[in-house]
Scaffold this motif. Structure first.
Motif, PDB file in Angstrom:
ATOM      1  N   TYR A  30      32.867  19.111  31.329  1.00  0.00           N
ATOM      2  CA  TYR A  30      31.681  19.398  32.131  1.00  0.00           C
ATOM      3  C   TYR A  30      30.485  19.701  31.223  1.00  0.00           C
ATOM      4  O   TYR A  30      29.376  19.214  31.455  1.00  0.00           O
ATOM      5  N   SER A  48      26.711  19.800  32.536  1.00  0.00           N
ATOM      6  CA  SER A  48      26.894  20.779  33.610  1.00  0.00           C
ATOM      7  C   SER A  48      27.373  22.104  33.023  1.00  0.00           C
ATOM      8  O   SER A  48      28.053  22.127  31.992  1.00  0.00           O
ATOM      9  N   THR A  82      29.256  25.509  37.996  1.00  0.00           N
ATOM     10  CA  THR A  82      29.780  24.380  38.775  1.00  0.00           C
ATOM     11  C   THR A  82      31.189  24.095  38.271  1.00  0.00           C
ATOM     12  O   THR A  82      31.397  23.230  37.422  1.00  0.00           O
ATOM     13  N   PRO A 130      21.924  13.040  41.739  1.00  0.00           N
ATOM     14  CA  PRO A 130      22.607  13.642  40.597  1.00  0.00           C
ATOM     15  C   PRO A 130      21.707  13.661  39.378  1.00  0.00           C
ATOM     16  O   PRO A 130      20.708  12.936  39.308  1.00  0.00           O
ATOM     17  N   GLU A 152      25.191  12.635  34.627  1.00  0.00           N
ATOM     18  CA  GLU A 152      26.247  13.340  35.363  1.00  0.00           C
ATOM     19  C   GLU A 152      27.354  12.361  35.742  1.00  0.00           C
ATOM     20  O   GLU A 152      27.091  11.208  36.070  1.00  0.00           O
ATOM     21  N   ARG A 212      29.897  14.693  43.565  1.00  0.00           N
ATOM     22  CA  ARG A 212      29.065  15.023  42.410  1.00  0.00           C
ATOM     23  C   ARG A 212      29.857  15.780  41.351  1.00  0.00           C
ATOM     24  O   ARG A 212      30.862  16.428  41.620  1.00  0.00           O
ATOM     25  N   ARG A 213      29.324  15.689  40.117  1.00  0.00           N
ATOM     26  CA  ARG A 213      29.908  16.382  38.959  1.00  0.00           C
ATOM     27  C   ARG A 213      31.427  16.191  38.913  1.00  0.00           C
ATOM     28  O   ARG A 213      32.185  17.141  38.842  1.00  0.00           O
ATOM     29  N   TRP A 219      33.337  18.215  41.712  1.00  0.00           N
ATOM     30  CA  TRP A 219      32.791  19.532  42.064  1.00  0.00           C
ATOM     31  C   TRP A 219      32.425  19.639  43.540  1.00  0.00           C
ATOM     32  O   TRP A 219      32.834  20.565  44.228  1.00  0.00           O
TER      33      TRP A 219
END
Length: 230
Positions: free
Chosen positions: A70, A75, A80, A154, A158, A170-171, A174
């Motif tokens: 991450y 991130s 997150t 995003p 990412e 997303r992520r 996440w």
């Protein structure tokens, strides 16, 4: 595989030890959480506690690897968290794990028991194939805030799951968008179990096999396929 899954070279370069196990299912039965799924979630919490032996979830080597990844795509993992760490953290609180619906309860139980991110998508709501890629920052992610549908984008770089209509998660793992979530009306799904080194691939396969067994138990007659790790 009925649904095409692709992982971009950029994601492979970011996380060379990434593996996913896909479990496809048709003819599923879903509905409100039951005593049976609630018991599975409680058992998963006990298995998690035994696995961690007093350590916080983020100190587990697999969760530490997700935190490093991450961070690598920009991130902040303490804000997150990957889905498995977030669920594990919640499981160990007095509030415990949420009860959502049968199918979500099943994959959440596997995620917590094996400490591996697991996601479930309604394949009837997926448009085209699914792609794991690094975002440009212009992709649409449709979500809900304050009861209203909104469109987010995003961050550039990412890692996101997408289909032909937009970002579905997303992520990496996440936050899932509402469009493809498993609801009580869902009858077809794909479940993705995602691992990073140092988790052995065999452990991810074992988690996938256990999920398939639970799907067969709670949806007798469903057509379930566990695909080889990729």
């Amino acid at each position: 595989m009925t649904l095409t899954l692709t992982v971009s070279d950029k994601v492979r370069a970011l996380a060379p030890g990434f593996t996913h196990v896909a479990v496809e299912a048709q003819g599923l039965l879903n509905g409100p959480s039951t005593e049976g799924t609630s018991a599975l979630l409680d058992d998963a919490t006990r298995r998690l506690a035994a696995r961690l032996d007093g350590r916080p979830p983020h100190e587990d080597p697999h969760m530490a690897a997700w935190r490093e990844t991450y961070t690598a795509f920009g991130s902040k993992p303490s804000r997150t968290r990957n889905s498995a760490e977030a669920l594990a953290k919640r499981a160990l609180t007095d509030a415990g794990l949420p009860r959502i619906n049968v199918l979500v309860d099943l994959y959440n139980a596997i995620s917590v028991a094996h400490l591996i991110p697991v996601g479930g998508e309604d394949t009837d709501r997926i448009r085209g194939g699914m792609h794991l890629e690094r975002a440009t920052g212009v992709e649409d992610f449709v979500t809900v805030a304050g009861g209203e549908e909104i469109v987010e984008h995003p961050d550039a770089g990412e890692v996101v799951w997408c289909d032909d209509e937009g970002v579905t998660c997303r992520r990496w793992n996440w936050r899932q968008g509402p469009r493809t979530r498993l609801t009580e009306a869902s009858t077809s799904a794909i479940f993705l179990l995602e691992s990073l080194a140092p988790m052995p691939v065999a452990d991810a396969e074992a988690a996938g096999a256990e999920l398939a067994e639970l799907l067969e138990k709670f949806s007798p007659g469903a057509r379930i396929t566990v695909h080889a790790p990729a």
